[in-house]
Design an enzyme around this catalytic site. Structure first.
Site, PDB file in Angstrom:
ATOM      1  N   ASN A  10       0.815  -1.222   0.000  1.00 32.76           N
ATOM      2  CA  ASN A  10       0.000   0.000   0.000  1.00 32.76           C
ATOM      3  C   ASN A  10       0.842   1.262   0.000  1.00 32.76           C
ATOM      4  OD1 ASN A  10      -2.292  -1.561   0.283  1.00 32.76           O
ATOM      5  ND2 ASN A  10      -2.411  -1.285   2.507  1.00 32.76           N
ATOM      6  N   GLY A  40       1.174  -6.737   4.111  1.00 29.37           N
ATOM      7  CA  GLY A  40       2.034  -7.712   3.458  1.00 29.37           C
ATOM      8  C   GLY A  40       3.437  -7.182   3.267  1.00 29.37           C
ATOM      9  N   ASN A  42       4.920  -4.705   4.764  1.00 26.65           N
ATOM     10  CA  ASN A  42       5.589  -4.479   6.051  1.00 26.65           C
ATOM     11  C   ASN A  42       6.158  -5.781   6.607  1.00 26.65           C
ATOM     12  OD1 ASN A  42       4.683  -1.835   5.897  1.00 26.65           O
ATOM     13  ND2 ASN A  42       2.908  -2.169   7.211  1.00 26.65           N
ATOM     14  N   ASN A 180      -4.184  -9.990  16.837  1.00 24.81           N
ATOM     15  CA  ASN A 180      -4.216  -9.032  17.940  1.00 24.81           C
ATOM     16  C   ASN A 180      -5.518  -9.253  18.703  1.00 24.81           C
ATOM     17  OD1 ASN A 180      -6.281  -7.682  16.603  1.00 24.81           O
ATOM     18  ND2 ASN A 180      -5.022  -5.961  15.962  1.00 24.81           N
ATOM     19  N   LEU A 213      -0.813  -8.418  22.403  1.00 28.44           N
ATOM     20  CA  LEU A 213      -1.612  -7.610  23.322  1.00 28.44           C
ATOM     21  C   LEU A 213      -1.070  -6.196  23.461  1.00 28.44           C
ATOM     22  CD1 LEU A 213      -1.944 -10.428  26.027  1.00 28.44           C
ATOM     23  CD2 LEU A 213      -3.736  -9.653  24.456  1.00 28.44           C
ATOM     24  N   GLY A 217       2.361  -7.069  25.566  1.00 28.43           N
ATOM     25  CA  GLY A 217       3.200  -8.169  25.082  1.00 28.43           C
ATOM     26  C   GLY A 217       2.434  -9.188  24.263  1.00 28.43           C
ATOM     27  N   THR A 240       1.645   2.070  14.361  1.00 34.89           N
ATOM     28  CA  THR A 240       1.415   1.483  13.026  1.00 34.89           C
ATOM     29  C   THR A 240       2.558   0.527  12.660  1.00 34.89           C
ATOM     30  OG1 THR A 240       0.375   3.557  12.381  1.00 34.89           O
ATOM     31  CG2 THR A 240       0.885   2.011  10.609  1.00 34.89           C
ATOM     32  N   GLY A 243       2.371  -4.627  14.843  1.00 39.09           N
ATOM     33  CA  GLY A 243       1.958  -6.018  14.630  1.00 39.09           C
ATOM     34  C   GLY A 243       2.718  -6.649  13.464  1.00 39.09           C
ATOM     35  N   ASP A 244       2.896  -5.891  12.389  1.00 36.06           N
ATOM     36  CA  ASP A 244       3.602  -6.420  11.215  1.00 36.06           C
ATOM     37  C   ASP A 244       5.070  -6.722  11.551  1.00 36.06           C
ATOM     38  OD1 ASP A 244       1.278  -6.087   9.739  1.00 36.06           O
ATOM     39  OD2 ASP A 244       1.843  -4.063   9.099  1.00 36.06           O
TER      40      ASP A 244
END
Ligand code: ATP
Ligand code: RIB
Length: 293
Positions: A10, A40, A42, A180, A213, A217, A240, A243-244
């Site tokens: 993106n 993807g 990231n 998540n 989380l 963690g 941002t 998670g990736d």
């Protein structure tokens, strides 16, 4: 062992705001940046920056050549990336508030044109023990899961963004779920963490679960063990791609056959560095940066 990531790419439009805009309101932002992103892309960058071999499979428009270059510059194999002349690249409108939280509006564009021949072509390049990583920002996810399972590849699925359609995917074929808290709640239809893990483990008994989380963690659960790893406390500027980054580093460590606890700890370390910088791809650390944490 190689990682094949079927994922989105993106163009991120990032707006810095004091608080998120409300319905019917016009709000001025303090800063605007156009950056490289996509769950993807990231995750592929995080894998490559962790030092593991990764091939990215996906689609961009002719306006997205910087996305391709960004991956290639970090050492990602982009030979299976398709350029669709008739489609605009995927993009995201991202608000980042004063606490570093984000709010994302996503348009799939070319990400929604991943064809079955492209999937078959990429899977033909895999070998036994390779890992297939998938998120939910592209089309044909059920076909990728079915075809990867038929080749006995290890499937890691991050159902983000979560949708009700995901519940009808062939999820029993997934080896590792990385979710998540809100994705886990939607997947399990439970709210409490203990109930979420109990429900998902009963529904998918052959799968392993990693529940992230945020600043708390992550928790790993398989039929034999549960491992809890705390996050590393840090100044948070923008979450941002946290998670990736976590997922990319976790999968890279997994491909290097590290023990699960080490995979989780390295992933938390990398993600704690990511939240200290604004943006997605640009905030994903290189492995050498983890030594200073
Ligand atoms: P995002 O959508 O913001 O990229 P996510 O919702 O997919 O993230 P989270 O559970 O929020 O995923 O975060 C993933 C991991 O990143 C956490 O398990 C943790 O290791 C790390 N992390 C997230 N937020 C923080 C924070 N504020 N401080 C330190 N580490 C964090
Ligand atoms: O996970 C972060 C990503 O989500 C952003 O880069 C944005 O493109 C959206 O896909």
């Amino acid at each position: 062992m190689k990682i094949v990531n079927f994922g989105s790419l993106n163009i991120d439009h990032v707006y810095q705001v004091n608080r998120f805009v409300e319905p019917g309101e016009t709000l001025e932002c303090s800063r605007y940046q156009q950056l490289v992103g996509g769950k993807g892309l990231n995750q592929s960058l995080a894998i490559a920056r962790a030092g593991a071999p990764v091939m990215h499979v996906g689609s961009i428009g002719t306006d997205g050549l910087l996305l391709q270059k960004t991956l290639a510059d970090s050492g990602v194999d982009v030979s299976q990336l398709q350029v669709q002349p008739s489609e605009a690249s995927g993009h995201a409108i991202i608000q980042v508030d004063a606490k570093g939280e984000n709010c994302i509006l996503y348009h799939g564009g070319a990400n929604q044109t991943v064809s079955v021949p492209a999937i078959d072509g990429a899977l033909a390049l895999t070998r036994q023990n390779d890992i297939v990583l998938i998120q939910n920002e592209i089309n044909n996810v059920p076909a990728i899961i079915d075809k990867a399972a038929a080749k006995n590849l290890t499937i890691v699925f991050n159902p983000a963004p979560m949708s009700t359609a995901v519940l009808n995917y062939p999820l029993e074929k997934v080896d590792y779920f990385i979710v998540n808290q809100s994705e886990a709640q939607a997947l399990s239809q439970k709210s409490d963490i203990h109930d979420i893990l109990t429900t998902l483990s009963a529904r998918y008994p052959a799968s392993k679960f990693i529940l992230t989380l945020g600043a708390q963690g992550a928790i790993y659960q398989d039929p034999l063990q549960q491992i809890i790893v705390p996050a590393i406390t840090t100044d948070t500027v923008d979450t941002t791609a946290a998670g990736d980054t976590f997922i990319g580093y976790f999968v890279a460590e997994l491909s290097a056959r590290k023990a699960i606890k080490q995979c989780l700890e390295t992933a938390c370390k990398a993600a704690s560095l990511c939240v200290q910088t604004i943006g997605a791809a640009n905030s994903i650390p290189y492995r050498r940066e983890l030594d200073i944490v």
